[in-house]
Structure formats: C-alpha cells, structure tokens
Design an enzyme around this catalytic site. Sequence first.
Site, mmCIF file in Angstrom:
data_model
loop_
_atom_site.group_PDB
_atom_site.id
_atom_site.type_symbol
_atom_site.label_atom_id
_atom_site.label_comp_id
_atom_site.label_asym_id
_atom_site.label_seq_id
_atom_site.Cartn_x
_atom_site.Cartn_y
_atom_site.Cartn_z
ATOM 1 C CG ASP A 26 -1.951 1.023 1.398
ATOM 2 O OD1 ASP A 26 -2.642 0.846 0.401
ATOM 3 O OD2 ASP A 26 -2.088 1.758 2.286
ATOM 4 C CD GLU A 70 -2.399 2.086 -3.856
ATOM 5 O OE1 GLU A 70 -3.018 2.735 -3.808
ATOM 6 O OE2 GLU A 70 -1.537 2.341 -2.774
#
Length: 547
Positions: A208, A269
């Site tokens: 993330d 990401e």
Amino acid sequence: MDSNTPQPPAWWRDAVIYQVYIRSFADGSGDGTGDLAGLRARLGHLADLGVDALWITPWYVSPQVDAGYDVADYRAIDPVFGTLDEADAFLAEAHAHGLRVLVDLVPNHTSDQHPWFREALAAGPGSAARGRYHFRPGRGAAGELPPNNWPSVFGGPAWTRVADGEWYLHLFAAAQPDLNWDVSEVREEFASVLRFWLDRGVDGFRIDVAHGLTKDPAYPDIEVGATGLLGAAADEHHPYFDRDATLEIYREWRRIADSYPGERTFVAEAWVSSPDRLARYLAPGLLHTAFNFGLLDCPWEAPRLREVVEQTLRVLAPVDAPPTWVLSNHDVIRHVTRYGRAETSLDDAKRLYGTPSDPELGTRRARAAALLTLGLPGGAYVYQGEELGLEEVEDLPADVLQDPNRFWSGGCGPVRDGCRVPLPWSGHTAPFGFSPDGAAGEPWLPQPAAWKDRSAAAQLADPASVLTLYRTALAVRRGCDDLGEGDLVWLPAAEEVLAFRRGRRTAVVVNTGADPVPLPEHAAVLLASGPLDGPLLPGDTAVWLSL
Ligand code: NOJ
C-alpha cells in the site's frame, strides 16, 4: 530435470490476480460484513472462475476508519473478519484449490490505535516513541500553524495537533499517522512482519502507498497542486512521494522474499507521475511487479489505449518486468459505469460523479476491455464484482457512506463506497446470498434491487453473461501458449481499432468505435466479447482470433 530444459516463466509474470475486498466479498458470520468464513465458503467460485491468485485487502486488527488501511496489529486478524487460525486454514484451502494468495501490507502509516502511536502520545515531545512517527513543532508565534503546507490525500492539512502542542503527519486520515522510515526499528519491524506472513505461507504482498514511505527530513513546503490522484507525485523532487530513498527499502524486502522457496512476490501500489517512474520500482533486485493504472485512467479510445500499451511495454522491457493491467479497484469508479458515459476518462468520472451512464453501452465496452486486458502480455487484476459486470452504486443514501475520503474532503471528493457494495451471490432479494439465510445483520452497504439479475448464480446459467465471458476467457487464456507472457506485434488497423498479434498464431482485435469494421484474415474465432456480424467486428466489441 535437464538444466537445458526451458523453465516455465515464474507464475507472477502472467498471473491473473483477483482482488478480494474482504468486507464485501461474502459474509459467513451473518453480521453483514464479509469475512474469512464467507471467503472460504466461496473459494470454489474463484477456482472455477480460473484466476491464478487472490489479493486480500487488509484483514488485520483495525478500527476500520479507512476500511482496514489503518492497522493496529499487523500480526493478528480483525475479529470482524475472523481469527488467525481461520486465516491459516484459508491459506491451506486456497492453495489446495490451486490459488496463490497475496496479502496487503500497509507500511506507510499505522492506525492511531497502534501501540506505537499510543506510546508516542503518552511519551511526549523528543521521545524515542515519537521518533517512530513524524512529530514536529508547529509554525506561527505559538506553534498554532501546521509545520508545513502538505495536504492530506483525503483533503485538509496532513498534520494534526496533539494536546501538548506538537503536530503529527498523516498523509491520509488523522487516524493514519505516517511512520518514520528513517528509524531502524520501523524497518526491522516490517522485515519481521514480512517474515511472519511468509512463514505462514503467503505467496506475496501488495504494498500500500509504495511510493510514500520516506519523507524529506527538511519537511519543505510543496508547490500547490504537486500531487494528483491518490497522491501521485507530479514531479521527481517531491518531498514525500516517489523518493529515491523509498526504493532502497525494497531491496531488503526482495532479499527477504527471495530467501523463501516458491517465488514469493510483491506488487507495488505506486501512484507516480509516469510509467518511467513506475519502472524504477521494478529494477533488478527491487520489486517484481507494480499496478499499472494506465488503462484504469484511460478513456475508451483506441489511440489513447494503444499509447498506454506501447508506453508500458517500452518502459518495462529494460528492467525485464512484466506488465500488469488494471481496469478497476476499490478506490475508483467501476469501469462499467465509467465506460457508459460520454466522457470515459477517470478524471472525467471523478468530476462527473453521479452523471448519467448508459449501462448497456458500459457493459459492452467492459466486456471488450476484459478481452483486451486478458489478451495483453503480462498479468491482469480482476476487482471482485468485475466478473459479474457490476456497475458503480451511485445512489447510496448519505447516512450509510463510510469512506473517510468523503468526510475529509467535505463531500467534494470522489466517494469510494459506490464500488465497495457487497457482492450478489444468489436469490431474488437482498442480501442476495452475501450473508447466510436468516442473518441478523444487513449488508454493510445496501445492494441495488436490480442485482438479482447480476448474482453469480443467475449468471452461471446464462451463456451470454459477463461471468460466462470471464470464465471462458480465463480458460482459453490458460490453454493458449500465445497469451500471457510474451511479445506483442501491432497489426494494421483503423484509427478506432486496436489489433495485435500474440505469439505465432493468436490475434486480439478491439473495436472502440461505433461502426463495424472487417475482421482481419483468420482461421477461427477463439472468443468474442459480443455477437459478431458475419465478417465484421461490431463497435465496442473485441475478439480473440486464431490466425
Ligand atoms: C491505498 C488504498 O488502496 C486505499 O484504499 C487507502 O485509502 C490508501 N491507500 C491509504 O492506505
């Protein structure tokens, strides 16, 4: 095996990975929130769909301020989703179904309920406990102003003041304080968290905010407008996004993953300003793959789509990383709805949130886009519900919305709840099999009544359904050596058409225009996203051909 025998490519180089947004996938406990019990009971759907791996969004102990992206304990499962024993059982069962599993790692920030942050608040200014985060004095005569002008991605300032007058950094919600990655204890802790899950058998991690971990220790102001979607850095000298120092963290992570058997893998990401910047994360010795948001961002226009494909392949070749293709995820409007609009880019979709969309047109294009992404070289991501052709739910009542993005932007930002509505599995009324019969809890977001026709059960029986298209496409792709990893050669085509050859004998043709075009010469049609018109490929339709 003879050492000259060619080895098959590593699984992650062309895997189709299904994103399980766990709170909305399937509810086994009956409280209206998806969980591990529900997921375990539906593993057959995923195996039959034909995907290679699952990415599970955060399942850790969390106050759920940002749907689990605010982690209070990285080594335990939130009771709302189940237990660590259930997670272990799930991993074993997924593997028995031939499905690999990636878990979501959230290293940029913790929850404000993480023991470290609580300790930092209690310990006070100058303490080692505060050093694990970014605590700073404020500006202004009495320190009443934030330390700098950094904005939270969710809106408002990225700093919140605590009782003793110091401010702490949170690039997302105030409940998500950013960790200080210059502190070795933080690095050691995450190396240990990686090992904790690798030891349990996970096949890899989705990282993330992979572009965000380190911060310029001088904390300089940024130029206004220097970040874009979910914080994409607009320039390479940004003080907190896409910094060179962040890349170095991944060198150690890669060494850890490589020390385990069985090709454990990372997907980053990273919202960065260009594909070239993204390729930096995939240099030798760093990460295996990154989400390529080029198509998710791109309007439904052949020249623009082609540009994304060409640019992606060009920048990844030198680092020998496989591309990935993404149309939707839990942070953006579902692409059926985006494609059904007059303006089909993501930026337009955000600006035009709530404007009319033609579901029939959107679905036709989404079906064609599925054959495009699954026909391109490399791997692809399928966001849960995409295989059911679900559209964005744009009429959720205000009092059910939960996305902190909405509250933080004062209601002006994109609302991410509309793509997170619990899946319809069967039956004619809500909860459509999402929760067990007679469940006490209602689905955490209400499902549209029209989803009775979208349920997995309803679509299984229908040869023309989106689900049947995905199942067939994944089976054909798996059985076709030309698809997946490999090269791509463009074929001559009209302006509105993408046409390319894969391997020796397979072609993919996508007509993004409204008018039919002649199909290239071929031996057989392997699969079409919609009915063909004799030798013509109708508008908004794609086809896989055997040459
Ligand atoms: C990206 C995640 O996909 C999103 O859902 C989350 O809000 C932010 N990172 C913050 O963790």
